[in-house]
Design a protein around this motif. Structure first.
Motif, PDB file in Angstrom:
ATOM      1  N   ARG A  53       0.845  -1.183   0.000  1.00 37.40           N
ATOM      2  CA  ARG A  53       0.000   0.000   0.000  1.00 37.40           C
ATOM      3  C   ARG A  53       0.884   1.238   0.000  1.00 37.40           C
ATOM      4  N   GLU A  54       0.325   2.344  -0.482  1.00 34.78           N
ATOM      5  CA  GLU A  54       1.055   3.619  -0.491  1.00 34.78           C
ATOM      6  C   GLU A  54       2.444   3.448  -1.112  1.00 34.78           C
ATOM      7  N   ALA A  55       2.476   2.887  -2.304  1.00 34.51           N
ATOM      8  CA  ALA A  55       3.744   2.602  -2.977  1.00 34.51           C
ATOM      9  C   ALA A  55       4.268   3.855  -3.680  1.00 34.51           C
ATOM     10  N   PRO A  56       5.438   4.372  -3.266  1.00 33.43           N
ATOM     11  CA  PRO A  56       5.987   5.561  -3.928  1.00 33.43           C
ATOM     12  C   PRO A  56       6.563   5.213  -5.297  1.00 33.43           C
ATOM     13  N   VAL A  57       6.143   5.951  -6.305  1.00 39.07           N
ATOM     14  CA  VAL A  57       6.569   5.678  -7.686  1.00 39.07           C
ATOM     15  C   VAL A  57       6.923   7.006  -8.346  1.00 39.07           C
ATOM     16  N   PRO A  58       8.088   7.122  -8.964  1.00 42.06           N
ATOM     17  CA  PRO A  58       8.417   8.361  -9.670  1.00 42.06           C
ATOM     18  C   PRO A  58       7.547   8.549 -10.901  1.00 42.06           C
ATOM     19  N   GLY A  59       7.219   9.794 -11.177  1.00 44.86           N
ATOM     20  CA  GLY A  59       6.517  10.149 -12.405  1.00 44.86           C
ATOM     21  C   GLY A  59       7.312  11.216 -13.121  1.00 44.86           C
ATOM     22  N   LEU A  60       6.898  11.567 -14.321  1.00 42.98           N
ATOM     23  CA  LEU A  60       7.649  12.579 -15.062  1.00 42.98           C
ATOM     24  C   LEU A  60       7.613  13.918 -14.336  1.00 42.98           C
ATOM     25  N   ALA A  61       6.448  14.271 -13.766  1.00 39.87           N
ATOM     26  CA  ALA A  61       6.311  15.553 -13.087  1.00 39.87           C
ATOM     27  C   ALA A  61       6.748  15.471 -11.627  1.00 39.87           C
ATOM     28  N   ARG A  62       6.324  14.404 -10.920  1.00 42.44           N
ATOM     29  CA  ARG A  62       6.655  14.281  -9.501  1.00 42.44           C
ATOM     30  C   ARG A  62       6.426  12.853  -9.042  1.00 42.44           C
ATOM     31  N   PRO A  80      13.534   1.492  -8.451  1.00 48.38           N
ATOM     32  CA  PRO A  80      12.541   0.418  -8.450  1.00 48.38           C
ATOM     33  C   PRO A  80      11.578   0.570  -9.632  1.00 48.38           C
ATOM     34  N   LYS A  81      11.106  -0.562 -10.123  1.00 45.64           N
ATOM     35  CA  LYS A  81      10.271  -0.550 -11.317  1.00 45.64           C
ATOM     36  C   LYS A  81       8.838  -0.965 -10.987  1.00 45.64           C
ATOM     37  N   PRO A  82       7.859  -0.083 -11.215  1.00 48.42           N
ATOM     38  CA  PRO A  82       6.461  -0.464 -10.985  1.00 48.42           C
ATOM     39  C   PRO A  82       5.973  -1.388 -12.093  1.00 48.42           C
ATOM     40  N   ARG A  83       5.325  -2.483 -11.691  1.00 47.90           N
ATOM     41  CA  ARG A  83       4.799  -3.434 -12.671  1.00 47.90           C
ATOM     42  C   ARG A  83       3.277  -3.354 -12.756  1.00 47.90           C
ATOM     43  N   LEU A  84       2.639  -3.121 -11.593  1.00 47.74           N
ATOM     44  CA  LEU A  84       1.178  -3.031 -11.548  1.00 47.74           C
ATOM     45  C   LEU A  84       0.795  -1.998 -10.493  1.00 47.74           C
ATOM     46  N   LEU A  85      -0.084  -1.073 -10.848  1.00 46.20           N
ATOM     47  CA  LEU A  85      -0.485   0.004  -9.936  1.00 46.20           C
ATOM     48  C   LEU A  85      -2.003   0.130  -9.921  1.00 46.20           C
ATOM     49  N   LEU A  86      -2.536   0.421  -8.732  1.00 47.04           N
ATOM     50  CA  LEU A  86      -3.964   0.668  -8.588  1.00 47.04           C
ATOM     51  C   LEU A  86      -4.190   2.041  -7.961  1.00 47.04           C
ATOM     52  N   SER A  87      -5.098   2.795  -8.558  1.00 43.20           N
ATOM     53  CA  SER A  87      -5.519   4.075  -8.009  1.00 43.20           C
ATOM     54  C   SER A  87      -6.924   3.906  -7.450  1.00 43.20           C
ATOM     55  N   MET A 115       4.821   7.833 -18.840  1.00 44.92           N
ATOM     56  CA  MET A 115       5.916   8.440 -19.601  1.00 44.92           C
ATOM     57  C   MET A 115       7.264   7.848 -19.206  1.00 44.92           C
ATOM     58  N   LEU A 116       7.404   7.450 -17.946  1.00 42.84           N
ATOM     59  CA  LEU A 116       8.653   6.843 -17.484  1.00 42.84           C
ATOM     60  C   LEU A 116       8.616   5.320 -17.563  1.00 42.84           C
ATOM     61  N   PHE A 117       7.422   4.736 -17.373  1.00 41.21           N
ATOM     62  CA  PHE A 117       7.289   3.278 -17.358  1.00 41.21           C
ATOM     63  C   PHE A 117       6.125   2.883 -18.268  1.00 41.21           C
ATOM     64  N   PRO A 118       6.321   2.933 -19.581  1.00 41.87           N
ATOM     65  CA  PRO A 118       5.211   2.700 -20.512  1.00 41.87           C
ATOM     66  C   PRO A 118       4.625   1.294 -20.444  1.00 41.87           C
ATOM     67  N   GLU A 119       5.375   0.344 -19.861  1.00 42.97           N
ATOM     68  CA  GLU A 119       4.884  -1.034 -19.813  1.00 42.97           C
ATOM     69  C   GLU A 119       4.058  -1.329 -18.565  1.00 42.97           C
ATOM     70  N   VAL A 120       3.929  -0.387 -17.632  1.00 44.05           N
ATOM     71  CA  VAL A 120       3.225  -0.620 -16.379  1.00 44.05           C
ATOM     72  C   VAL A 120       1.737  -0.899 -16.632  1.00 44.05           C
ATOM     73  N   VAL A 121       1.169  -1.786 -15.823  1.00 44.90           N
ATOM     74  CA  VAL A 121      -0.262  -2.094 -15.880  1.00 44.90           C
ATOM     75  C   VAL A 121      -0.963  -1.268 -14.803  1.00 44.90           C
ATOM     76  N   VAL A 122      -2.023  -0.571 -15.179  1.00 39.51           N
ATOM     77  CA  VAL A 122      -2.709   0.331 -14.245  1.00 39.51           C
ATOM     78  C   VAL A 122      -4.201   0.003 -14.194  1.00 39.51           C
ATOM     79  N   GLY A 123      -4.722  -0.071 -12.963  1.00 40.68           N
ATOM     80  CA  GLY A 123      -6.148  -0.260 -12.762  1.00 40.68           C
ATOM     81  C   GLY A 123      -6.717   0.871 -11.922  1.00 40.68           C
ATOM     82  N   TYR A 124      -7.992   1.164 -12.123  1.00 43.50           N
ATOM     83  CA  TYR A 124      -8.667   2.265 -11.431  1.00 43.50           C
ATOM     84  C   TYR A 124      -9.891   1.721 -10.705  1.00 43.50           C
TER      85      TYR A 124
END
Length: 225
Positions: A53-62, A80-87, A115-124
């Protein structure tokens, strides 16, 4: 797992979310815990320590803390490389003004990490309250019946349009899937359709994990890099 048991666990998690203060940064933690448990049942055990939970991940802006993240350690001098993220989000107040902003926010937060990790899987994941009040002239007014249904239908149509990130459509700002959890805080139980909602959540997680498997199959062979 039995859908009825899943629905009961989900109901408990949602009660935890709703009982927390709106100013609590960890308000979504009960729901995040539910999702972590269900993701562990789908992922190899060696990946479990990297699911948090509360996984810190770099983004292009912040840098952004994602509500749930599978973040695998990087190599020497690599982040560290994010593989799967949930918002995780919710609409519990002022739904007519909130839902357009939720769509805009989704596109922004997802684009920044893609933009930094184009292969990441994201769920909402979003909790929609059909009993959500709207404040007008300092007074909270509650909806009657299902009057919020058309509004939420438009919101879900927007989420569906954004949830089609697969070949050949790799545009930034899209996600691999969404789960709308429909509740009504005027009623008990909270969930409008407990069994269907739990089953939709299982399908949502199955689709995300399958997208991860197709994108990075070595993770499922214990050889993730």
């Amino acid at each position: 797992m039995d859908p009825a048991a899943l629905a009961e666990d989900l109901q408990k998690a949602l009660l935890g979310v709703l009982q927390a203060s709106s100013q609590d940064s960890g308000r979504q933690n009960p729901l995040a815990g539910y999702l972590l448990h269900r993701l562990r049942s789908r992922l190899p055990p060696y990946l479990w320590p990297h699911l948090q939970r509360e996984a810190p991940v770099p983004g292009l802006a912040r840098e952004k803390s994602w509500d749930v993240g599978l973040v695998y350690p990087g190599g020497p001098e690599l982040p560290p490389k994010p593989r799967l993220l949930l918002s995780l989000k919710s609409i519990l107040r002022n739904p007519s003004g909130s839902w357009p902003n939720r769509l805009d926010d989704l596109v922004g937060e997802v684009s920044s990490v893609q933009m930094l990790f184009p292969e990441v899987v994201v769920g909402y994941v979003v909790v929609l309250d059909y009993g959500a009040p709207t404040k007008r002239k300092g007074v909270e007014q509650y909806p009657e019946g299902d009057e919020l249904a058309p509004l939420y239908d438009r919101f879900k149509a927007g989420l569906k349009a954004l949830s089609q990130r697969q070949p050949p459509l790799w545009a930034q700002g899209l996600v691999e899937g969404y789960w709308a959890i429909e509740v009504d805080t005027r009623k008990n139980p909270l969930l409008r359709d407990p069994l269907r909602t739990a089953q939709e959540g299982e399908g949502f997680l199955d689709a995300l994990v399958e997208a991860l498997r197709q994108r990075e199959p070595l993770l499922f062979l214990g050889q993730g890099q």
